[in-house]
Design a protein around this motif. Sequence first.
Motif, PDB file in Angstrom:
ATOM      1  N   ARG A 132      -7.086  -0.706   3.290  1.00  0.00           N
ATOM      2  CA  ARG A 132      -5.750  -0.209   3.657  1.00  0.00           C
ATOM      3  C   ARG A 132      -5.739   1.216   4.228  1.00  0.00           C
TER       4      ARG A 132
ATOM      5  N   ALA B 206      -7.821  -3.521  -1.438  1.00  0.00           N
ATOM      6  CA  ALA B 206      -7.264  -2.186  -1.225  1.00  0.00           C
ATOM      7  C   ALA B 206      -8.133  -1.337  -0.297  1.00  0.00           C
TER       8      ALA B 206
ATOM      9  N   ALA C 211       0.855  -1.185   0.000  1.00  0.00           N
ATOM     10  CA  ALA C 211       0.000   0.000   0.000  1.00  0.00           C
ATOM     11  C   ALA C 211       0.889   1.233   0.000  1.00  0.00           C
TER      12      ALA C 211
END
Length: 363
Positions: free
Chosen positions: A212, A209, A33
């Motif tokens: 994150r 994602a 990330a």
Amino acid sequence: MSGDSFADPGHGARLTVDLAAIAANWRALGACAPQAECGAVVKADAYGCGLAAVAPALWRAGCRTFFVAHLSEGIAARKILPEAAIYVLNGLVPGHAEAFRAHGLRPVLGDRGELLEWAAATDGAAPAALHVDTGMNRLGLRVEEALALAGDPLIARAGIDLVMSHLVSAERPDDPLNAGQAEAFARVRDAFPPLRASLANSSGTCLAARARHDLLRPGYALFGGNPEPGQRNPMRPVVRLEATILQLRAVEAGESCGYNGRWQAPAPRRLATLSLGYADGYPRSASNSGHALVGGVPCPIVGLISMDLIILDVTDASEARRGATATLIGDSLDIDTVGQAAGTIGYEILTGLGSRYVRSYVE
Ligand SMILES: *Cc1c(COP(=O)(O)O)cnc(C)c1O
């Protein structure tokens, strides 16, 4: 590391912690990330690996934000990390605001009483995090409670600079709880636009994602634990636990070994006794189910594990002899495998690591 005699002959076993591997794991998690900051969870003495050595290694690697569970752990971490941001996950226990302030520690506040107490003690002059419970029912404000605080001056008076939540089942990517929590957390995050947000533990970092956000909170994977159970472990191993073989003996078919004779030789076998037991942190629940490696050969643990001793069946290990080394954690025996053999998880193996053996750190 496969030498036959330890540098310190007064200890039965040796624990080696690879600090370079911890730093590499931290960088690898951060690379998942790149837009987020990668913090580090170092509660429970850095998952049993030793805060005093681990925290500086992470700082040198570039980590600037740390999480511990207790005030006392925060105080210990502050001595080692004078400039880091240190959050205390278990929050503000009544009457401790002054100690938090004195050590520059940030409580993770999870109920209205905590917010009020911190705000009264600091009036916006000391940072803290807001914990929102999106499904664990363990710590944190309920989502509706948190949403109702959006725009409330209490948030600024409590110095809130981070909003966070914790995933219930991050290591199970198919669990529908993940999507529900991600959605609830996104609503909270949108309600507090200037605040940074943090949701992902180790497994969460590997998840989609949307888990994150701005700040990652990995712990287990830093120390070599597999954040994606069932898949190949992408992390570098960190911990190696080795013990010396004290004696060898031959037993006949039908003979037993250890307390209560809980194992019987099915045929003539060769047994080795190791200088390590449950008092060292190796779980007794791995009796008759765990393994150790001798010369790379997996040797079953036979009989009940004693306080200071473990018996192995080394019939197939040609290198087994008095003074030789057996590996209990390391190589093919990663912490997840050891945890499974003991009927627990690798987290408990790590945090149970004892202090009786000689410890060494490699860079
Ligand atoms: C322990 C903990 C973490 C780290 O979890 P890992 O699974 O070890 O990566 C992150 N956040 C919270 C709130 C925790 O309690």
